[in-house]
Design a protein around this motif. Structure first.
Motif, PDB file in Angstrom:
ATOM      1  N   GLY A  97       0.779  -1.226   0.000  1.00  0.00           N
ATOM      2  CA  GLY A  97       0.000   0.000   0.000  1.00  0.00           C
ATOM      3  C   GLY A  97       0.811   1.276   0.000  1.00  0.00           C
ATOM      4  N   MET A  98       2.132   1.174   0.100  1.00  0.00           N
ATOM      5  CA  MET A  98       2.966   2.373   0.120  1.00  0.00           C
ATOM      6  C   MET A  98       3.094   2.972  -1.276  1.00  0.00           C
ATOM      7  SD  MET A  98       6.156   1.707   2.718  1.00  0.00           S
ATOM      8  CE  MET A  98       5.905   1.380   4.463  1.00  0.00           C
ATOM      9  N   SER A  99       3.327   4.280  -1.309  1.00  0.00           N
ATOM     10  CA  SER A  99       3.561   4.989  -2.565  1.00  0.00           C
ATOM     11  C   SER A  99       5.063   5.008  -2.875  1.00  0.00           C
ATOM     12  CB  SER A  99       3.051   6.424  -2.450  1.00  0.00           C
ATOM     13  OG  SER A  99       3.843   7.144  -1.503  1.00  0.00           O
ATOM     14  N   THR A 100       5.385   5.490  -4.068  1.00  0.00           N
ATOM     15  CA  THR A 100       6.791   5.637  -4.451  1.00  0.00           C
ATOM     16  C   THR A 100       7.524   6.540  -3.469  1.00  0.00           C
ATOM     17  OG1 THR A 100       6.269   5.302  -6.792  1.00  0.00           O
ATOM     18  CG2 THR A 100       8.332   6.416  -6.294  1.00  0.00           C
ATOM     19  N   VAL A 101       6.902   7.636  -3.075  1.00  0.00           N
ATOM     20  CA  VAL A 101       7.529   8.580  -2.143  1.00  0.00           C
ATOM     21  C   VAL A 101       7.785   7.909  -0.798  1.00  0.00           C
ATOM     22  CG1 VAL A 101       7.191  10.719  -0.841  1.00  0.00           C
ATOM     23  CG2 VAL A 101       6.588  10.625  -3.272  1.00  0.00           C
ATOM     24  N   GLN A 102       6.819   7.146  -0.314  1.00  0.00           N
ATOM     25  CA  GLN A 102       6.973   6.482   0.982  1.00  0.00           C
ATOM     26  C   GLN A 102       8.090   5.439   0.951  1.00  0.00           C
ATOM     27  OE1 GLN A 102       2.804   5.313   1.186  1.00  0.00           O
ATOM     28  NE2 GLN A 102       2.498   6.589   3.005  1.00  0.00           N
ATOM     29  N   VAL A 103       8.199   4.701  -0.148  1.00  0.00           N
ATOM     30  CA  VAL A 103       9.258   3.705  -0.270  1.00  0.00           C
ATOM     31  C   VAL A 103      10.616   4.387  -0.363  1.00  0.00           C
ATOM     32  CG1 VAL A 103      10.215   1.925  -1.788  1.00  0.00           C
ATOM     33  CG2 VAL A 103       7.791   1.908  -1.237  1.00  0.00           C
ATOM     34  N   ASN A 104      10.662   5.539  -1.036  1.00  0.00           N
ATOM     35  CA  ASN A 104      11.908   6.303  -1.097  1.00  0.00           C
ATOM     36  C   ASN A 104      12.333   6.770   0.293  1.00  0.00           C
ATOM     37  OD1 ASN A 104      12.995   9.498  -1.621  1.00  0.00           O
ATOM     38  ND2 ASN A 104      14.066   7.842  -2.669  1.00  0.00           N
ATOM     39  N   LYS A 105      11.376   7.250   1.084  1.00  0.00           N
ATOM     40  CA  LYS A 105      11.689   7.681   2.451  1.00  0.00           C
ATOM     41  C   LYS A 105      12.144   6.507   3.309  1.00  0.00           C
ATOM     42  CE  LYS A 105       8.751  11.796   2.683  1.00  0.00           C
ATOM     43  NZ  LYS A 105       7.584  12.454   3.339  1.00  0.00           N
ATOM     44  N   LEU A 106      11.672   5.311   2.958  1.00  0.00           N
ATOM     45  CA  LEU A 106      12.071   4.106   3.684  1.00  0.00           C
ATOM     46  C   LEU A 106      13.508   3.707   3.341  1.00  0.00           C
ATOM     47  CD1 LEU A 106      10.611   2.269   5.723  1.00  0.00           C
ATOM     48  CD2 LEU A 106       9.938   0.806   3.808  1.00  0.00           C
ATOM     49  N   GLY A 107      14.025   4.220   2.203  1.00  0.00           N
ATOM     50  CA  GLY A 107      15.426   3.977   1.900  1.00  0.00           C
ATOM     51  C   GLY A 107      15.738   3.377   0.547  1.00  0.00           C
ATOM     52  N   VAL A 108      14.758   3.369  -0.377  1.00  0.00           N
ATOM     53  CA  VAL A 108      14.993   2.810  -1.713  1.00  0.00           C
ATOM     54  C   VAL A 108      15.093   3.952  -2.721  1.00  0.00           C
ATOM     55  CG1 VAL A 108      14.164   1.262  -3.518  1.00  0.00           C
ATOM     56  CG2 VAL A 108      13.722   0.719  -1.116  1.00  0.00           C
ATOM     57  N   ALA A 109      16.218   4.024  -3.430  1.00  0.00           N
ATOM     58  CA  ALA A 109      16.420   5.032  -4.476  1.00  0.00           C
ATOM     59  C   ALA A 109      16.798   4.328  -5.765  1.00  0.00           C
ATOM     60  CB  ALA A 109      17.509   6.017  -4.067  1.00  0.00           C
ATOM     61  N   ARG A 110      16.571   5.002  -6.900  1.00  0.00           N
ATOM     62  CA  ARG A 110      16.846   4.353  -8.174  1.00  0.00           C
ATOM     63  C   ARG A 110      17.278   5.353  -9.238  1.00  0.00           C
ATOM     64  NH1 ARG A 110      11.545   2.324 -11.386  1.00  0.00           N
ATOM     65  NH2 ARG A 110      13.176   1.860 -12.909  1.00  0.00           N
ATOM     66  N   THR A 111      17.890   4.813 -10.294  1.00  0.00           N
ATOM     67  CA  THR A 111      18.099   5.543 -11.534  1.00  0.00           C
ATOM     68  C   THR A 111      17.273   4.842 -12.608  1.00  0.00           C
ATOM     69  OG1 THR A 111      20.022   4.227 -12.207  1.00  0.00           O
ATOM     70  CG2 THR A 111      20.439   6.171 -10.838  1.00  0.00           C
ATOM     71  N   PHE A 112      17.232   5.430 -13.803  1.00  0.00           N
ATOM     72  CA  PHE A 112      16.368   4.920 -14.868  1.00  0.00           C
ATOM     73  C   PHE A 112      17.163   4.606 -16.128  1.00  0.00           C
ATOM     74  CE2 PHE A 112      13.729   7.330 -12.027  1.00  0.00           C
ATOM     75  CZ  PHE A 112      12.530   6.628 -11.964  1.00  0.00           C
ATOM     76  N   GLN A 113      16.579   3.754 -16.989  1.00  0.00           N
ATOM     77  CA  GLN A 113      17.191   3.463 -18.281  1.00  0.00           C
ATOM     78  C   GLN A 113      17.381   4.743 -19.075  1.00  0.00           C
ATOM     79  OE1 GLN A 113      14.518   0.659 -20.136  1.00  0.00           O
ATOM     80  NE2 GLN A 113      15.842  -1.078 -19.677  1.00  0.00           N
ATOM     81  N   ASN A 114      16.334   5.549 -19.141  1.00  0.00           N
ATOM     82  CA  ASN A 114      16.387   6.827 -19.844  1.00  0.00           C
ATOM     83  C   ASN A 114      16.666   7.929 -18.826  1.00  0.00           C
ATOM     84  OD1 ASN A 114      15.582   5.603 -22.345  1.00  0.00           O
ATOM     85  ND2 ASN A 114      13.490   5.532 -21.537  1.00  0.00           N
TER      86      ASN A 114
END
Length: 284
Positions: A97-114
């Motif tokens: 149920g978490m959003s992208t923002v909430q997961v980021n605050k939890l400690g997950v960051a990413r880069t993208f193909q593009n």
């Protein structure tokens, strides 16, 4: 394919689930546990029964043919997509149920193909945008430029330059992000992701478009990032020299399903992986 050595190298050991983590991470809560993860788009199953555990300081690889579902897995882990089934645990917390923002605050960051930079902003401002979760002045402080604002701005400036120095980019801080060469833009994306202070950094094809010398430097810097910040890194990459050179555990995906997990040596000698992916790469 020779592996780059790190002071943190340690063998993989089995977990109670169908996964392995570095021995040095035993006794610590895994940074990521994906259990029976899957997603359907209409009648199409894009990812099915995906299971993976990543240790707190592991460098892991996710490989497979184009269209195997690798980026879809990253989108599930970061909640760009909500899974149809399965569980994602980050630092022991269920992200249901978490959003992208909430997961980021939890400690997950990413880069993208593009590449997704703010081209008209400076290099430094792009990094600062990644640090938004850590800015501590309020709206009034920002509007009125109170002392709390200037203090936080100074801290953010110093932190941004410190992060840029990982890739020796501190002298580019005032340049427009869109004016940077392609390889430098790739590196800036990684620095911006580090600005969120992650415990798990997901890199989607970080070496794409880089020449061999840039890729070799990237390999050293990924290990440096792990060793300096004591975080886990998971990468999607088609450059097998990079994957086999720095990854400790590798997961192979084909048609949305895991077909193998293991060390670089185990993956390179796995007949199923050779048939589905590595053999085809050598022929290309």
């Amino acid at each position: 394919m020779a592996r780059l050595k790190s002071k943190n190298d340690s063998p993989l050991v089995p977990m109670p689930s169908d996964s392995f983590i570095p021995q040095r991470d035993l006794g610590k809560t895994p940074v990521l546990e994906a259990r029976h993860l899957g997603i359907d788009f209409g009648g199409l199953t894009a990812v099915d029964d995906f299971n993976l555990t990543i240790g707190r300081t592991e460098i892991a690889g996710l490989i497979g043919p184009n269209g195997a579902g690798k980026t879809t897995v990253f989108n599930l882990l970061t909640k760009v997509y909500q899974p149809t089934r399965g569980t994602i645990m980050v630092d022991g917390y269920d992200t249901k149920g978490m959003s992208t923002v909430q997961v980021n605050k939890l400690g997950v960051a990413r880069t993208f193909q593009n590449i997704r930079l703010f081209n008209n902003l400076s290099v430094e401002d792009n990094v600062k945008l990644g640090m938004h979760n850590q800015i501590k002045y309020g709206m009034a402080g920002g509007i009125l430029r109170l002392p709390s604002y200037w203090k936080q701005e100074r801290i953010a400036h110093e932190r941004a330059l410190e992060l840029l120095s990982i890739f020796d980019m501190q002298d580019m801080a005032e340049a427009k992000a869109g004016s940077l060469p392609y390889g430098a833009q790739r590196r800036l994306e990684i620095v911006r992701a580090l600005g969120t202070n992650p415990s798990l950094l997901l890199l989607d094809e970080p070496a794409a478009g880089m020449n061999p010398s840039e890729t070799a430097e990237l390999m050293e810097n990924i290990i440096k990032i792990r060793d300096t910040f004591q975080i886990a890194i998971m990468l999607i990459e088609h450059d097998m020299n990079l994957v086999m050179g720095i990854c400790e555990g590798i997961c192979v995906l084909n048609f949305g399903k895991v077909i193998a997990k293991g060390t670089p040596d185990e993956i390179q000698s796995n007949p199923t992986v050779i048939e589905a992916y590595l053999g085809k790469q050598k022929e290309a």
